[in-house]
Design a protein around this motif. Sequence first.
Motif, PDB file in Angstrom:
ATOM      1  N   VAL A  49      -4.311   6.192  -4.471  1.00 29.95           N
ATOM      2  CA  VAL A  49      -3.908   6.246  -3.025  1.00 29.95           C
ATOM      3  C   VAL A  49      -3.593   7.884  -2.713  1.00 29.95           C
ATOM      4  O   VAL A  49      -3.871   8.279  -1.666  1.00 29.95           O
ATOM      5  N   GLU A  50      -3.245   8.546  -3.850  1.00 35.91           N
ATOM      6  CA  GLU A  50      -3.179  10.096  -3.604  1.00 35.91           C
ATOM      7  C   GLU A  50      -4.427  10.481  -3.650  1.00 35.91           C
ATOM      8  O   GLU A  50      -4.770  11.742  -3.009  1.00 35.91           O
ATOM      9  N   LEU A  76       1.845  11.929   3.913  1.00 42.67           N
ATOM     10  CA  LEU A  76       1.160  10.614   3.803  1.00 42.67           C
ATOM     11  C   LEU A  76       2.394   9.682   4.000  1.00 42.67           C
ATOM     12  O   LEU A  76       3.574   9.820   3.483  1.00 42.67           O
ATOM     13  N   LEU A  77       1.962   8.959   5.172  1.00 42.13           N
ATOM     14  CA  LEU A  77       3.338   7.867   5.360  1.00 42.13           C
ATOM     15  C   LEU A  77       2.867   6.641   4.833  1.00 42.13           C
ATOM     16  O   LEU A  77       4.249   5.987   4.627  1.00 42.13           O
ATOM     17  N   LEU A 118      -0.210  11.659  14.309  1.00 39.05           N
ATOM     18  CA  LEU A 118      -0.454  10.221  13.651  1.00 39.05           C
ATOM     19  C   LEU A 118      -1.719   9.847  13.538  1.00 39.05           C
ATOM     20  O   LEU A 118      -2.544   9.845  14.487  1.00 39.05           O
ATOM     21  N   GLY A 119      -2.186   9.533  12.337  1.00 38.47           N
ATOM     22  CA  GLY A 119      -3.470   8.867  11.998  1.00 38.47           C
ATOM     23  C   GLY A 119      -3.614   7.869  10.833  1.00 38.47           C
ATOM     24  O   GLY A 119      -2.692   7.746  10.457  1.00 38.47           O
ATOM     25  N   MET A 120      -4.834   7.145  11.018  1.00 40.41           N
ATOM     26  CA  MET A 120      -4.967   6.220  10.230  1.00 40.41           C
ATOM     27  C   MET A 120      -6.551   6.219   9.647  1.00 40.41           C
ATOM     28  O   MET A 120      -7.391   6.468  10.455  1.00 40.41           O
ATOM     29  N   VAL A 177      -1.291   8.687   7.963  1.00 43.08           N
ATOM     30  CA  VAL A 177      -0.846  10.215   7.661  1.00 43.08           C
ATOM     31  C   VAL A 177      -0.195  10.873   9.077  1.00 43.08           C
ATOM     32  O   VAL A 177      -0.388  10.113  10.203  1.00 43.08           O
ATOM     33  N   PHE A 178       0.430  11.827   8.805  1.00 41.32           N
ATOM     34  CA  PHE A 178       0.936  12.433   9.925  1.00 41.32           C
ATOM     35  C   PHE A 178       0.942  13.975   9.495  1.00 41.32           C
ATOM     36  O   PHE A 178       1.264  14.621   8.696  1.00 41.32           O
ATOM     37  N   GLU A 179       0.296  14.519  10.690  1.00 41.20           N
ATOM     38  CA  GLU A 179       0.264  16.105  10.663  1.00 41.20           C
ATOM     39  C   GLU A 179       0.941  16.657  11.831  1.00 41.20           C
ATOM     40  O   GLU A 179       0.515  16.688  12.885  1.00 41.20           O
TER      41      GLU A 179
END
Length: 151
Positions: free
Chosen positions: A55-56, A82-83, A115-117, A136-138
């Motif tokens: 995951v990381e 990482l959400l 926000l992204g996937m 994820v969130f940037e």
Amino acid sequence: MRELYDIERVVPHRGTMRLVDRLVDWDEDTVAVELRVPEEGPFSHAEGVPAWVGVEYMAQTIAAWAGCHARAAGREPSIGFLLGTRRYESRTSWFPAGIVLRVEAIRELLGDNGLGMFRCRILGEGEELATANVSVFEPPDAMAYLESTQE
């Protein structure tokens, strides 16, 4: 032609916490990196590195994608978060030390709010070892966002 940046220029992680070694390719929607699973490191065991660390690996691959886009636009890479992950599936319990893994991520969606996937997978010796959807969130201004969460 897209520049294949040194991984240090596009991923903010340093020292033993930078788990990816080399940017292989990137474009508007995709990115691929490689890493050699270390014999020694914060996640290493006699069996190798536990598959949940994948995951990381995926998150740092997405960070490389974001960093490449920032560099191409003349900006410094920003901090991202990482959400979570959905449907992480691994065909192995361990990534053996010394194996070279290729981690790929495809942008599925990315909002103006940061926000992204991404759809991700990990390949080892040509075989798909793990897959997941990673959220994820940037934030547009990461430092202001971090300061606001500490008040």
